[in-house]
Scaffold this active site. Structure first.
Site, PDB file in Angstrom:
ATOM      1  N   ASP A  19       0.850  -1.191   0.000  1.00  0.00           N
ATOM      2  CA  ASP A  19       0.000   0.000   0.000  1.00  0.00           C
ATOM      3  C   ASP A  19       0.883   1.237   0.000  1.00  0.00           C
ATOM      4  OD1 ASP A  19       0.088   1.231   2.935  1.00  0.00           O
ATOM      5  OD2 ASP A  19      -0.119  -0.927   3.210  1.00  0.00           O
TER       6      ASP A  19
ATOM      7  N   GLU B 174      -7.549   4.339  12.579  1.00  0.00           N
ATOM      8  CA  GLU B 174      -6.381   4.249  13.448  1.00  0.00           C
ATOM      9  C   GLU B 174      -6.282   5.498  14.311  1.00  0.00           C
ATOM     10  OE1 GLU B 174      -2.437   4.965  11.446  1.00  0.00           O
ATOM     11  OE2 GLU B 174      -3.593   4.384   9.662  1.00  0.00           O
TER      12      GLU B 174
END
Length: 294
Positions: free
Chosen positions: A93, A184
């Site tokens: 990613d 997150e």
């Protein structure tokens, strides 16, 4: 007042989007601040303060997890294993932090899929998105995009709409992964964005349901077990609808959040063979294609 009563201090702060130049002039105890701001990157946030982005180019998938939880797995760690003997498919990613990526090079080294950061909040788009999203596809990878959530800025539905409108869509071509929702630690304040566990669950449901309404797919949920437990109360509400992308920089995925019996993706290191973060899909390549197609 004499010139000895006056002092000048200048500083330049780079924020990934340009720079902020501050001049501080002190007059006998009174501090006068003059700011001049140059923001150049497309989609760059224009405001600072609570709930606003000041460094979105430094907010990538797992950037805050590494800060809060550390990175235990060494890049290319040959001891990285999974709890099952299912074939694992390698992938990666990236975000604007990587800039233009050598996609043919990553493909030649074995990366079969890629996720690309598309958006953050409701005002930032990745300036490198086109090169990364189209480049990974053209190299032969199965690719998708992700959204860095800021639950204290706007509603989940509003951020899902922004994501879909700026690269987060999905098509059943077998080469496009459903969008991923990056949940997150808050890079701008309190870890849980000032929300209660129930409030956070409601926000994620709002995003997930809106994304499903717009695309026909539920987004993959990216998170760490520690953050999920702290900020959602370890909710099991999404296990039946949303695939799990677990972040754990170690030799195994470890204990998963409630409800999920297995992870679909595992981000196991932040550096390694491929540009950006290192990932494994929990299955062979044909399973990656099946997940992409829906």
């Amino acid at each position: 007042m004499s010139h000895r009563d006056r002092g000048d201090l200048s500083a330049v702060h780079g924020n990934g989007n340009g720079s902020v130049r501050a001049r501080f002039t002190l007059f006998t105890g009174v501090l006068v601040t003059v700011l001049s701001t140059a923001l150049a990157a497309p989609g760059a946030a224009r405001a600072a303060g609570p709930g606003h982005m000041t460094h979105p180019d430094l907010d990538w998938l797992g950037s805050q997890i590494k800060i809060h939880e550390g990175a235990g797995a060494a890049a290319g760690d040959s001891k990285v294993v999974t709890s099952s003997k299912i074939t694992q498919t390698p992938g990666m990613d990236v975000s604007s932090h990587q800039g233009n990526v050598d996609w043919p090079g990553a493909w030649s080294k074995g990366a079969k899929f890629a996720y690309v950061k598309a958006t953050e909040g409701t005002s930032y788009t990745n300036p490198s998105f086109t090169q990364q999203y189209n480049g990974s596809y053209n190299a032969g990878m199965i690719r998708g995009s992700y959204h860095f959530a800021l639950p204290d800025v706007s509603s989940g539905a509003a951020q899902a709409d922004y994501f879909v409108a700026h690269g987060g869509g999905w098509s059943a071509d077998g080469r496009t992964l459903p969008g991923a929702l990056d949940m997150e630690y808050n890079p701008y304040g309190a870890s849980c964005y000032g929300k209660s566990a129930s409030g956070m669950v409601s926000w994620i449901q709002s995003f997930s349901n809106e994304y499903h309404a717009k695309t026909g797919r539920y987004p993959t949920v990216y998170t760490s077990t520690s953050w999920w437990t702290t900020c959602t109360g370890n909710s099991a509400a999404f296990a039946k609808t949303n695939a799990l992308w677990i972040a754990r920089y170690s030799s195994s995925p470890g204990t998963l959040p409630a409800g999920w019996g297995y992870q679909t993706f595992w981000q196991w290191a932040d550096t390694g063979t491929f540009p950006g973060d290192q990932n494994k899909f929990n299955g062979a390549l044909d399973r990656v294609k099946a997940y992409a197609k829906g």
